[in-house]
Enzyme design. Structure first.
Site, PDB file in Angstrom:
ATOM      1  N   GLN A  89      -1.913  58.978  35.378  1.00  0.00           N
ATOM      2  CA  GLN A  89      -0.706  58.150  35.420  1.00  0.00           C
ATOM      3  C   GLN A  89       0.475  58.858  34.750  1.00  0.00           C
ATOM      4  OE1 GLN A  89       0.217  55.359  36.901  1.00  0.00           O
ATOM      5  NE2 GLN A  89      -1.749  55.100  37.937  1.00  0.00           N
ATOM      6  N   SER A  90       0.536  60.162  34.941  1.00  0.00           N
ATOM      7  CA  SER A  90       1.595  60.961  34.316  1.00  0.00           C
ATOM      8  C   SER A  90       2.980  60.571  34.819  1.00  0.00           C
ATOM      9  CB  SER A  90       1.344  62.443  34.599  1.00  0.00           C
ATOM     10  OG  SER A  90       2.466  63.226  34.267  1.00  0.00           O
ATOM     11  N   ASN A  91       3.843  60.163  33.901  1.00  0.00           N
ATOM     12  CA  ASN A  91       5.241  59.907  34.249  1.00  0.00           C
ATOM     13  C   ASN A  91       5.941  61.202  34.657  1.00  0.00           C
ATOM     14  OD1 ASN A  91       5.187  57.080  33.486  1.00  0.00           O
ATOM     15  ND2 ASN A  91       5.147  57.779  31.367  1.00  0.00           N
TER      16      ASN A  91
END
Length: 363
Positions: A89-91
């Site tokens: 879920q890397s921004n």
């Protein structure tokens, strides 16, 4: 959709060697800065928030400021694609995918996930939905593979593979955290100088996840003479790790003589805020996020800003006298889409608010 433009460093950074000369105008700036009336703060403590969650790029947050310089280099050097790496879920990965598409570049994202999930379709939750909508190529690895190989080896492996297929990728490190990316938050400090000239700020509080946002704000505040204490709340790794990593970034951007010999421990206070682990939220941390949203309408994210606020509020509660009469700026670095990954964990606390009702229609 975007084009390269000339970049001139702030006057207080003009003496630094090898500054960037170009940028891509990707971010919506200046980001808003306004009071943040969180309840329960000690008397005399004034809190402000800088809304880098509103810098554009599909709710990107702080990563866009770094990408302005990193992608400018990729475009100037004639690359046709980018590679970066992070958690599932890397921004940063999502921001890179969107920014790359704006620039006409393909994106390849190496995303760390569980062993059970690595061999399955990654799905469309949160950041993944945006990444896949803009056509990013997703390459999954397990957490164990990531830990054993490391991010540099994994991106180098994919770079070799793609070059063998005839493409010319540009590698962006975790979080965009290198010397060039750090210039995004040196420029942030110049923006802050104009906005906060009359606020009398004493402290800046932010989440510390990959390091260059913290390094840029700490170095910029020092060079620009803001006279503030910078507090980075580490949501992964250790305090010692971040002091060493920030020292390395400082050496890349500003030799010791250019910063008066100051090191990371002189420029920033790192405090542990990862809780039970990176990206893993405790019920107490999510309660802090929920309370802030209910009281002020500002939604934090569970991985970075939520943990940072939770850690800072714990520090304030432990020693309220130390924070009395302080004027504190909290930097909201974004990440709203990550909240979708916590929907199941939030279901109980939100339902307990008893704000959902059946309307019995009359007539």
């Amino acid at each position: 959709m975007v084009s390269l433009e000339a970049y001139t460093p702030p006057s207080w950074a003009a003496h630094l060697p090898n500054p960037p000369t170009q940028r891509l105008r990707l971010a919506v700036t200046p980001s808003l800065l306004h009071p943040w009336p969180l309840p329960g703060l000690p008397p005399g403590l004034e809190l402000f928030i800088k809304r880098d969650d509103l810098t554009g790029m599909q709710l990107s947050g702080n990563k866009v400021r770094k990408l302005e310089f990193l992608l400018a280099k990729a475009k100037a050097e004639g690359h046709d694609s980018v590679i970066t790496i992070g958690g599932i879920q890397s921004n940063h990965a999502r921001a890179t995918a969107v920014a790359a598409r704006y620039c006409g570049l393909d994106s390849h994202l190496i995303l760390r996930t569980s062993r059970l999930a690595a061999d399955s379709d990654p799905g469309l939750v949160g950041n993944l939905l945006v990444e896949r909508l803009v056509g990013a190529h997703i390459h999954t690895v397990t957490k164990e593979e990531y830990a054993a190989a490391g991010s540099r080896a994994l991106t180098a492996q994919l770079e070799r593979q793609l070059r063998g297929q005839g493409t010319n990728p540009y590698v962006i490190p975790v979080g965009g955290s290198n010397g060039l990316g750090t210039w995004g938050y040196l420029s942030f400090v110049e923006e802050l100088r104009g906005q906060a000239a009359d606020l009398g700020l004493t402290d800046i509080v932010l989440a510390c996840g990959s390091g260059s946002t913290a390094a840029g704000i700490a170095l910029g505040s020092h060079l620009a003479g803001l006279g503030v204490r910078v507090h980075g709340y580490a949501v992964c790794d250790s305090e010692d790790y971040f002091y060493a990593f920030i020292d390395d970034l400082l050496d890349q951007v500003a030799p010791a003589e250019a910063r008066g010999g100051a090191g990371a421990r002189d420029l920033i206070r790192i405090a542990e805020a990862k809780g039970v682990g990176y990206g893993i939220s405790t019920d107490e941390e999510l309660a802090t996020v929920l309370d802030a949203a209910q009281a002020t309408g500002i939604i934090l994210d569970p991985v970075y800003t939520g943990k940072a606020l939770h850690g800072w509020l714990a520090d304030v509660a432990a020693d309220p006298a130390a924070w009395a009469q302080r004027r504190v700026l909290f930097v909201h670095t974004g990440g709203l889409l990550g909240m979708y990954d916590k929907a199941e964990q939030l279901q109980g606390p939100v339902q307990a608010l008893q704000r959902a009702h059946r309307l019995h229609v009359q007539g």
